[in-house]
Design a protein around this motif. Sequence first.
Motif, mmCIF file in Angstrom:
data_model
loop_
_atom_site.group_PDB
_atom_site.id
_atom_site.type_symbol
_atom_site.label_atom_id
_atom_site.label_comp_id
_atom_site.label_asym_id
_atom_site.label_seq_id
_atom_site.Cartn_x
_atom_site.Cartn_y
_atom_site.Cartn_z
ATOM 1 N N ARG A 31 0.844 -1.202 0.000
ATOM 2 C CA ARG A 31 0.000 0.000 0.000
ATOM 3 C C ARG A 31 0.875 1.245 0.000
ATOM 4 O O ARG A 31 1.996 1.233 0.513
ATOM 5 C CB ARG A 31 -0.955 0.012 1.194
ATOM 6 N N ARG A 32 0.335 2.293 -0.577
ATOM 7 C CA ARG A 32 1.015 3.592 -0.654
ATOM 8 C C ARG A 32 2.461 3.467 -1.121
ATOM 9 O O ARG A 32 3.368 4.109 -0.600
ATOM 10 C CB ARG A 32 0.955 4.309 0.702
ATOM 11 N N GLY A 33 2.668 2.589 -2.104
ATOM 12 C CA GLY A 33 4.009 2.510 -2.706
ATOM 13 C C GLY A 33 5.017 1.695 -1.913
ATOM 14 O O GLY A 33 6.193 1.654 -2.277
ATOM 15 N N ALA A 34 4.588 1.033 -0.836
ATOM 16 C CA ALA A 34 5.523 0.196 -0.067
ATOM 17 C C ALA A 34 4.975 -1.229 0.026
ATOM 18 O O ALA A 34 3.794 -1.425 0.300
ATOM 19 C CB ALA A 34 5.729 0.765 1.332
ATOM 20 N N VAL A 35 5.847 -2.195 -0.248
ATOM 21 C CA VAL A 35 5.460 -3.604 -0.141
ATOM 22 C C VAL A 35 6.287 -4.221 0.982
ATOM 23 O O VAL A 35 7.495 -3.963 1.093
ATOM 24 C CB VAL A 35 5.733 -4.357 -1.463
ATOM 25 N N VAL A 36 5.638 -5.014 1.831
ATOM 26 C CA VAL A 36 6.344 -5.713 2.914
ATOM 27 C C VAL A 36 6.209 -7.209 2.678
ATOM 28 O O VAL A 36 5.103 -7.708 2.439
ATOM 29 C CB VAL A 36 5.763 -5.340 4.299
ATOM 30 N N TRP A 37 7.337 -7.924 2.712
ATOM 31 C CA TRP A 37 7.336 -9.380 2.625
ATOM 32 C C TRP A 37 7.837 -9.978 3.930
ATOM 33 O O TRP A 37 8.753 -9.439 4.567
ATOM 34 C CB TRP A 37 8.272 -9.874 1.521
ATOM 35 N N ASP A 38 7.244 -11.091 4.272
ATOM 36 C CA ASP A 38 7.735 -11.961 5.351
ATOM 37 C C ASP A 38 8.604 -13.002 4.644
ATOM 38 O O ASP A 38 8.122 -13.747 3.786
ATOM 39 C CB ASP A 38 6.497 -12.592 6.013
ATOM 40 N N VAL A 39 9.889 -13.010 4.963
ATOM 41 C CA VAL A 39 10.842 -13.875 4.253
ATOM 42 C C VAL A 39 11.443 -14.864 5.249
ATOM 43 O O VAL A 39 12.024 -14.457 6.265
ATOM 44 C CB VAL A 39 11.952 -13.024 3.594
ATOM 45 N N THR A 40 11.271 -16.151 4.951
ATOM 46 C CA THR A 40 11.735 -17.190 5.869
ATOM 47 C C THR A 40 12.719 -18.110 5.159
ATOM 48 O O THR A 40 12.542 -18.422 3.984
ATOM 49 C CB THR A 40 10.555 -18.068 6.345
ATOM 50 N N GLY A 41 13.727 -18.542 5.864
ATOM 51 C CA GLY A 41 14.670 -19.533 5.352
ATOM 52 C C GLY A 41 15.015 -20.499 6.465
ATOM 53 O O GLY A 41 14.502 -20.355 7.589
ATOM 54 N N PRO A 42 15.872 -21.457 6.184
ATOM 55 C CA PRO A 42 16.180 -22.476 7.203
ATOM 56 C C PRO A 42 16.847 -21.913 8.449
ATOM 57 O O PRO A 42 16.771 -22.507 9.525
ATOM 58 C CB PRO A 42 17.117 -23.442 6.468
ATOM 59 N N GLU A 43 17.461 -20.737 8.333
ATOM 60 C CA GLU A 43 18.192 -20.216 9.495
ATOM 61 C C GLU A 43 17.645 -18.911 10.056
ATOM 62 O O GLU A 43 18.257 -18.319 10.947
ATOM 63 C CB GLU A 43 19.673 -19.998 9.113
ATOM 64 N N GLY A 44 16.528 -18.453 9.542
ATOM 65 C CA GLY A 44 16.031 -17.195 10.098
ATOM 66 C C GLY A 44 14.833 -16.649 9.355
ATOM 67 O O GLY A 44 14.335 -17.251 8.395
ATOM 68 N N ARG A 45 14.372 -15.499 9.817
ATOM 69 C CA ARG A 45 13.181 -14.869 9.250
ATOM 70 C C ARG A 45 13.378 -13.347 9.299
ATOM 71 O O ARG A 45 13.797 -12.821 10.338
ATOM 72 C CB ARG A 45 11.978 -15.289 10.093
ATOM 73 N N VAL A 46 13.114 -12.692 8.200
ATOM 74 C CA VAL A 46 13.255 -11.240 8.148
ATOM 75 C C VAL A 46 12.020 -10.615 7.503
ATOM 76 O O VAL A 46 11.238 -11.298 6.837
ATOM 77 C CB VAL A 46 14.516 -10.792 7.343
ATOM 78 N N ALA A 47 11.873 -9.312 7.707
ATOM 79 C CA ALA A 47 10.880 -8.522 6.981
ATOM 80 C C ALA A 47 11.633 -7.705 5.936
ATOM 81 O O ALA A 47 12.644 -7.078 6.255
ATOM 82 C CB ALA A 47 10.134 -7.600 7.941
ATOM 83 N N VAL A 48 11.147 -7.753 4.698
ATOM 84 C CA VAL A 48 11.738 -6.952 3.620
ATOM 85 C C VAL A 48 10.704 -5.917 3.210
ATOM 86 O O VAL A 48 9.552 -6.252 2.929
ATOM 87 C CB VAL A 48 12.102 -7.844 2.411
#
Length: 284
Positions: A31-48
């Motif tokens: 929304r409003r030009g910003a996209v947020v992803w929940d990113v998960t891998g075998p060793e961690g999780r981040v927000a992009v």
Amino acid sequence: MERFPFDHAEVVAVAEAACGRALRLREVTSRRGAVVWDVTGPEGRVAVKVGSGDGEAAVSREAAVLQELDVPDHLVASGRGTDNSWLVTRWFEGPSTWDAFARFRESGTGRTEGIETAAELCEAVATTLHDRGWVHGDLHPDHGIHTSGGVRLIDLAWTWREGLRPPPVTGVGIDHFVPPELALRGAGDLPLAGGAAADVYTLAATVWTCATGCRPLDYAAAGITPERLTSDQLRARIAAGRIPLRTEEPWPELQSVLRQVLLSGPHDRPSARDLAHSLIRLAS
Ligand SMILES: Nc1ncnc2c1ncn2[C@@H]1O[C@H](COP(=O)(O)OP(=O)(O)OP(=O)(O)O)[C@@H](O)[C@H]1O
Ligand SMILES: [Mg+2]
């Protein structure tokens, strides 16, 4: 691996360094030009978070705030692509303030937990920001995440301190949660103490909304239909200060503490920490 739909090599490298390879992506908001992803891998999780178009400046501003504020274990990396700006933060596990009040809203139970939730949100604003001379500027029910290690405050695009002010425009924050004294001004026009007092009003409005399921202002009683107004028109009505608070009282004791804050002028409001203490006293 799913692909980020933008020029992504640097972001993928950062996410893989934090989470390992074989990333899984889930788009959380766009929304409003910003996209947020929940990113998960075998060793961690981040927000992009990636901003483009109108969102580019806000995301790059948030990255600058996170660098300055330097909250431990928050910002992983940030940068700019050809037509976007991005930031990668740790993923905070836990309910938002809104979700943490779901039990009370749905069944009227869980008051002790609700008070603790509200108080820890206020205390986090005091400790993470106000004690250090910062103002959040865009608190709301989704911007506190209640983790097992305490509350993490997110969405710091409008967060500021002296010398690193938000753009002097109105429109920052959610209309329904801005105090009357700020509704017609830019957050950057306020002195720092005024910004902290505005945060406290917004904290009270946030907790009221989470506990009652309704935003605090009774627009109908003032003859206003917010959906029919532009943001500027609604803010002009809020600035006039004549919109009463809603009268439903699912939690009278809590609402009484919050009502005092919402009806106070900026110089009479408690600090975020004092509000936390008043809330905690309700539990005893
Ligand atoms: N670090 C994080 N940990 C957990 N959840 C997060 C994190 N960052 C973002 N989120 C989730 O993504 C949502 C959107 O993030 P954020 O509020 O930063 O983006 P936004 O696009 O600026 O939203 P807004 O519409 O409020 O301006 C949050 O409400 C939250 O649910
Ligand atoms: Mg947000």
